[in-house]
Write an enzyme that holds these catalytic residues in place. Structure first.
Site, PDB file in Angstrom:
ATOM      1  N   ASP A 194       0.820  -1.212   0.000  1.00 24.49           N
ATOM      2  CA  ASP A 194       0.000   0.000   0.000  1.00 24.49           C
ATOM      3  C   ASP A 194       0.852   1.260   0.000  1.00 24.49           C
ATOM      4  OD1 ASP A 194      -2.188  -1.642   0.206  1.00 24.49           O
ATOM      5  OD2 ASP A 194      -2.992  -0.711   2.027  1.00 24.49           O
TER       6      ASP A 194
ATOM      7  N   HIS B 229       3.767  -2.157   3.414  1.00 28.03           N
ATOM      8  CA  HIS B 229       3.895  -0.800   2.867  1.00 28.03           C
ATOM      9  C   HIS B 229       5.351  -0.590   2.433  1.00 28.03           C
ATOM     10  CE1 HIS B 229       0.533  -0.613   5.741  1.00 28.03           C
ATOM     11  NE2 HIS B 229       0.038   0.382   5.013  1.00 28.03           N
TER      12      HIS B 229
END
Length: 255
Positions: free
Chosen positions: A66, A211
């Protein structure tokens, strides 16, 4: 004569308390579809893309990232290429897609799935419908300009979604994808800890959330990939995880 109120059974009392809590918080139960359920419901007539593996037979897992691209994404893409692992990238628009357009093109060219993580990471359940549309449309437009097609997947920031978000995602042809494994890599730069958290929680048909914007995450990826491969897992993109089903716009997927 004053009547003594009867006591509720413990289970009934718990149900009442849960209902009151949900009502007071404005929350409702979130209906989700597991990738395995999507596969089963599709039967043999689905239109999903298998890639090189059928997850009805193989022990599949999807690696997702993400909030990129970032300065760490080049190294991450090098690792994934070396280890022959496809991933799904839920990209942010502001300061990310607009800053690293060549990395978006590279992700696509190397077989990764490109998806939408909104323009500026606003919590979609806290903003108005027109603002939600803007948060989804701008990255869709930017991604289409770079790779020639619009995303079919999105991930709501913090996983927060509701019926309004579902309906707008349906308008945009987007399915919502949550996760089953998180390393909470936003809380630590300890790559060994990030790796261990993922390995401890991963099961078949899992969707792993990481992430690539955080310093400790990318160094953890080689160990995660090597160990999960050793355990018999095959890495696929999120659409491949669902095949022969194709992701349905407005549906929320979570293992």
């Amino acid at each position: 004569m004053r009547r003594t109120p009867s006591r509720l059974p413990a289970a009934a009392l718990l149900s009442v308390l849960v209902t009151l809590t949900l009502a007071m918080s404005g929350c409702a139960r979130l209906d989700t579809t597991a990738p395995s359920t999507a596969r089963e419901n599709a039967g043999d007539d689905g239109k999903g893309t298998f890639g090189t593996v059928d997850c009805r037979e193989a022990k599949c897992v999807a690696l997702t990232f993400d909030a990129g691209p970032s300065e760490n994404s080049t190294r991450l893409l090098d690792i994934l290429k070396e280890k022959k692992v496809p991933a799904t990238f839920f990209l942010l628009g502001k300061r990310h897609i607009e800053r690293y357009p060549e990395l978006v093109k590279r992700m696509d060219a190397e077989g990764h799935e490109i998806a939408n993580h909104t323009w500026s990471h606003k919590i979609l359940t806290k903003i108005k419908p027109d603002e939600i549309r803007e948060e989804l449309k701008r990255p869709d437009d930017a991604i289409e300009k770079l790779i020639g097609r619009r995303p079919t997947l999105m991930r709501p920031p913090q996983g927060r979604t509701n019926d309004t978000v579902h309906e707008i995602c349906r308008e945009f042809g987007l399915s919502e994808v949550l996760w089953s494994v998180t390393a909470k890599d936003y809380t630590t730069e300890d790559s060994a800890l990030i790796e261990q958290r993922v390995l401890d929680r991963t099961e078949r048909d899992g969707i792993i959330l990481l992430h690539d914007i955080y310093r400790g995450t990318v160094p953890a990826v080689p160990g995660i990939v090597d160990e999960l491969k050793k355990r018999g897992y095959v890495f696929v993109t999120v659409p491949q995880l669902m095949a022969p089903a194709a992701p349905e716009p407005g549906t929320v997927y979570r293992p």
